[in-house]
Design a protein around this motif. Sequence first.
Motif, mmCIF file in Angstrom:
data_model
loop_
_atom_site.group_PDB
_atom_site.id
_atom_site.type_symbol
_atom_site.label_atom_id
_atom_site.label_comp_id
_atom_site.label_asym_id
_atom_site.label_seq_id
_atom_site.Cartn_x
_atom_site.Cartn_y
_atom_site.Cartn_z
ATOM 1 N N ALA A 762 -55.238 12.490 -31.747
ATOM 2 C CA ALA A 762 -53.798 12.157 -31.794
ATOM 3 C C ALA A 762 -53.531 10.923 -30.924
ATOM 4 N N TRP A 763 -52.472 10.209 -31.256
ATOM 5 C CA TRP A 763 -52.082 9.017 -30.451
ATOM 6 C C TRP A 763 -51.679 9.473 -29.040
ATOM 7 N N SER A 764 -52.086 8.733 -28.032
ATOM 8 C CA SER A 764 -51.708 9.042 -26.647
ATOM 9 C C SER A 764 -50.238 8.698 -26.422
ATOM 10 N N GLU A 765 -49.678 9.185 -25.295
ATOM 11 C CA GLU A 765 -48.293 8.838 -24.950
ATOM 12 C C GLU A 765 -48.185 7.348 -24.652
ATOM 13 N N CYS A 766 -47.002 6.805 -24.945
ATOM 14 C CA CYS A 766 -46.757 5.371 -24.704
ATOM 15 C C CYS A 766 -46.784 5.101 -23.192
ATOM 16 N N THR A 767 -47.398 3.976 -22.809
ATOM 17 C CA THR A 767 -47.515 3.664 -21.376
ATOM 18 C C THR A 767 -46.209 3.207 -20.762
ATOM 19 N N LYS A 768 -45.226 2.847 -21.582
ATOM 20 C CA LYS A 768 -43.917 2.428 -21.068
ATOM 21 C C LYS A 768 -42.820 3.050 -21.903
ATOM 22 N N LEU A 769 -41.671 3.285 -21.257
ATOM 23 C CA LEU A 769 -40.508 3.842 -21.972
ATOM 24 C C LEU A 769 -39.762 2.766 -22.747
ATOM 25 N N CYS A 770 -39.888 1.507 -22.345
ATOM 26 C CA CYS A 770 -39.214 0.407 -23.008
ATOM 27 C C CYS A 770 -39.923 -0.879 -22.611
ATOM 28 N N GLY A 771 -39.606 -1.967 -23.314
ATOM 29 C CA GLY A 771 -40.169 -3.257 -22.955
ATOM 30 C C GLY A 771 -41.572 -3.483 -23.480
ATOM 31 N N GLY A 772 -42.092 -2.609 -24.360
ATOM 32 C CA GLY A 772 -43.413 -2.816 -24.956
ATOM 33 C C GLY A 772 -44.530 -2.103 -24.218
ATOM 34 N N GLY A 773 -44.990 -0.981 -24.792
ATOM 35 C CA GLY A 773 -46.109 -0.251 -24.202
ATOM 36 C C GLY A 773 -47.276 -0.165 -25.192
ATOM 37 N N ILE A 774 -48.268 0.680 -24.879
ATOM 38 C CA ILE A 774 -49.490 0.792 -25.696
ATOM 39 C C ILE A 774 -49.811 2.265 -25.926
ATOM 40 N N GLN A 775 -50.267 2.585 -27.151
ATOM 41 C CA GLN A 775 -50.797 3.904 -27.482
ATOM 42 C C GLN A 775 -52.250 3.740 -27.961
ATOM 43 N N GLU A 776 -53.105 4.748 -27.721
ATOM 44 C CA GLU A 776 -54.508 4.690 -28.110
ATOM 45 C C GLU A 776 -54.913 5.970 -28.841
ATOM 46 N N ARG A 777 -55.915 5.843 -29.719
ATOM 47 C CA ARG A 777 -56.556 7.022 -30.304
ATOM 48 C C ARG A 777 -58.047 6.722 -30.522
ATOM 49 N N ASP A 795 -68.760 4.935 -31.477
ATOM 50 C CA ASP A 795 -67.394 5.434 -31.268
ATOM 51 C C ASP A 795 -66.378 4.327 -31.561
ATOM 52 N N LYS A 796 -65.253 4.753 -32.115
ATOM 53 C CA LYS A 796 -64.225 3.771 -32.489
ATOM 54 C C LYS A 796 -62.937 4.033 -31.698
ATOM 55 N N LYS A 797 -62.138 2.982 -31.527
ATOM 56 C CA LYS A 797 -60.881 3.061 -30.761
ATOM 57 C C LYS A 797 -59.838 2.179 -31.436
ATOM 58 N N GLU A 798 -58.626 2.709 -31.564
ATOM 59 C CA GLU A 798 -57.517 1.937 -32.123
ATOM 60 C C GLU A 798 -56.378 1.858 -31.106
ATOM 61 N N ILE A 799 -55.701 0.750 -31.078
ATOM 62 C CA ILE A 799 -54.568 0.538 -30.157
ATOM 63 C C ILE A 799 -53.385 0.018 -30.962
ATOM 64 N N ARG A 800 -52.203 0.505 -30.630
ATOM 65 C CA ARG A 800 -50.992 -0.024 -31.282
ATOM 66 C C ARG A 800 -49.861 -0.131 -30.263
ATOM 67 N N ALA A 801 -48.899 -0.993 -30.579
ATOM 68 C CA ALA A 801 -47.736 -1.197 -29.690
ATOM 69 C C ALA A 801 -46.708 -0.093 -29.907
ATOM 70 N N CYS A 802 -45.920 0.186 -28.851
ATOM 71 C CA CYS A 802 -44.873 1.210 -28.940
ATOM 72 C C CYS A 802 -43.728 0.859 -27.985
ATOM 73 N N ASN A 803 -42.567 1.450 -28.260
ATOM 74 C CA ASN A 803 -41.361 1.242 -27.425
ATOM 75 C C ASN A 803 -41.148 -0.246 -27.133
ATOM 76 N N VAL A 804 -41.084 -1.034 -28.202
ATOM 77 C CA VAL A 804 -40.975 -2.485 -28.026
ATOM 78 C C VAL A 804 -39.541 -2.935 -27.767
ATOM 79 N N HIS A 805 -38.569 -1.999 -27.850
ATOM 80 C CA HIS A 805 -37.178 -2.407 -27.574
ATOM 81 C C HIS A 805 -37.032 -2.775 -26.087
ATOM 82 N N SER A 806 -36.116 -3.702 -25.834
ATOM 83 C CA SER A 806 -35.928 -4.163 -24.450
ATOM 84 C C SER A 806 -35.277 -3.094 -23.594
ATOM 85 N N CYS A 807 -35.514 -3.169 -22.289
ATOM 86 C CA CYS A 807 -34.971 -2.165 -21.368
ATOM 87 C C CYS A 807 -33.504 -2.450 -21.116
#
Length: 807
Positions: A762-777, A795-807
């Motif tokens: 499953a995707w990990s929790e976003c590293t930031k609540l706002c301003g652009g964070g990262i999720q990994e699986r 082994d494979k790893k994927e990263i995607r952006a999350c919570n990209v709205h400004s604070c």
Amino acid sequence: MRLSPASPKLSGNPALLALALPLVVALAFSDETLDRVPKSEGYCSRILRVQGARREGYTEFSLRVEGDPDFYKPGTSYRVTLSAAPPSYFRGFTLIALRESREGDKEEDHAGTFQIIDEEETQFMSNCPVAVTESTPRRRTRIQVFWIAPPAGTGCVILKASIVQKRIIYFQDEGSLTKKLCEQDSTFDGVTDRPILDCCACGTAKYRLTFYGNWSEKTHPKDYPRRANHWSAIIGGSHSKNYVLWEYGGYASEGVKQVAELGSPVKMEEEIRQQSDEVLTVIKAKAQWPAWQPLNVRAAPSAEFSVDRTRHLMSFLTMMGPSPDWNVGLSAEDLCTKECGWVQKVVQDLIPWDAGTDSGVTYESPNKPTIPQEKIRPLTSLDHPQSPFYDPEGGSIIQVARVVIERIARKGEQCNIVPDNVDDIVADLAPEEKDEDDTPETCIYSNWSPWSACSSSTCDKGKRMRQRMLKAQLDLSVPCPDTQDFQPCMGPGCSDEDGSTCTMSEWITWSPCSISCGTGMRSRERYVKQFPEDGSVCTLPTEETEKCTVNEECSPSSCLMTEWGEWDECSATCGMGMKKRHRMVKMSPADGSMCKAETSQAEKCMMPECHTIPCLLSPWSEWSDCSVTCGKGTRTRQRMLKSLAELGDCNEELEQVEKCMLPECPIDCELTEWSPWSECNKSCGKGHTIRTRMIQMEPQFGGAPCPEAVQRKKCRIRKCLRNPSIQKLRWREARESRRSEQLREESDGEQFPGCRMRPWTAWSECTKLCGGGIQERYMTVKKRFKSSQFTSCKDKKEIRACNVHSC
């Protein structure tokens, strides 16, 4: 910030816990640790016993419920403010609500619930979740929370606060840090029921009312009217308890209705002046266009007024425009204290209320008279789904304005003995003082004496005189002006106007100019306060008109300006200083040229006499540029000390810092590393192989775009056999082998060249609540095939952006 459980060595020793409590606020815990913190039984009651020496009558800190009610309505939200009178402050605090005569060691002892307003300032205690405490241990002078009253049948409730300052805890069982509220009888629902006590103060007091609008598109975004948003002119008065300008649960007068619906103060000012025996001062301040502006662009509207023993209440209101009939204001604010003194400062956040005369539900609803007229009531978040304040969860309305009422002078003998944090007695500013004062800053005078009696006892013109004393001359090379002042006058009962037996009111404020550009007309009115005793007709005019010029030429190169704003506060707290006022360009010249009209003015101002040699300061410099070119930063301004240090102590601040916000910083596109090259797409001869990379962060706010994410190159494994039949046979055998192997492994996991993989996590929790964070699986290798010749089985790893709205 959350508090950890009291350690075993401290839990049984209230004295040690009292010392540890202000220190524990500096500890920080991870979310994982906090989830494991157990609730300690009886911890809330131990907080109540952690207290310093009682200080009866000590008013440095105060706990206040909005509106100062003595009763609460079950289920209603009340704004609770804990404040310190400057220069005092506090670093930490605890706020609780208990049923009367309860100890607080049981859950049912606590009444109602608190609601956090600012998470950066306040939070619930982890070991006593019914109590509110600070989020960060820093200096502060004020915090606010909402308290939702308990259900009916709870009885009286005691709100209590403790203060942490310099490792000392103040806690008062009675006094300014304790507030008692009892349940309101249902028969009084919707009616203002706060008994006003007689005032026992002596002398008079002078106050300054300053109105800060906070109604903006940022704070109240729903349906915010971008054009013509404003606060109307402020109208009110200081009055006795025998006169009510407006009140919740009452009906709006015609004057209140005109303010509520039209923003016109004329009729209400006439109503106030007709109650001249009950009113001491009429309070008036200019309108504010637009509804919100930074204070460095335009000063907040303000007005000064006085109170005395019989007229010690203050009421005012101003319309929120555009709106059906929505206003804000104070009703019967008592400025007299129980200790027979005058309140030093009142800070009140305001929410809108409905005058009950128009049934519109949005800012720009068409006129729809409410028939029959309804009672004045506060707006709520559940009034109507189309309301700009609607909240389906029934939350509190965010305040739209704040009013600050500060005592600036007292006059006459004072009978209270409670010490103040400002000079005890200062002379009231004489209303007869000149608007312009050319006194050099190096000349330090006493206040002007009262005017002498007129030299003429008849209606012939005479003179009257006042004097002042030269107390210090800081620069002997600069001469100081005369210490006497003269003014023309006439004997008692005389007037420059004919028909003096006809008593007239003061002129009511000028109407707006009839046109927005060029020369037009404006008018003002007054009324007859007392007709002649002989029954004759008053011949004095009750209306007058004059020309007004908004923009003289109205040519393509002329610009349209707003009216001048109110004057800023004087730069000096005593003696002479400077004050400024500002205006804005309302419409730039049509031909595109620059507007040449001035946007700021400055003049000298005289404050009450300084008791010591004053601290002479230069005016504040302009604000510096923001410390950053994008995002959040700070800016500063400075001023200089002009008086000599040996002439007296000077503790005024010489530098100020405030936050500034520029457009968001650009964020460039970010990609992962290249994947390994794939296998060749041909088993013999010439083919190609590819590699890819993934977009980790999309570009934002004008950042660099993403480069290519796929690359391709040629590959050649071996020459193809010349015999087509043998070559086709080998291809067929290889294809059948791969197909059978795929069918065997398909049920056990995801198939990749040369290996079998486990499913994606499953995707990990976003590293930031706002301003652009990262999720990994992740995807890990489950099995590698022995016959595999591929190098991409890992082994494979994927990263995607999350919570990209400004604070």
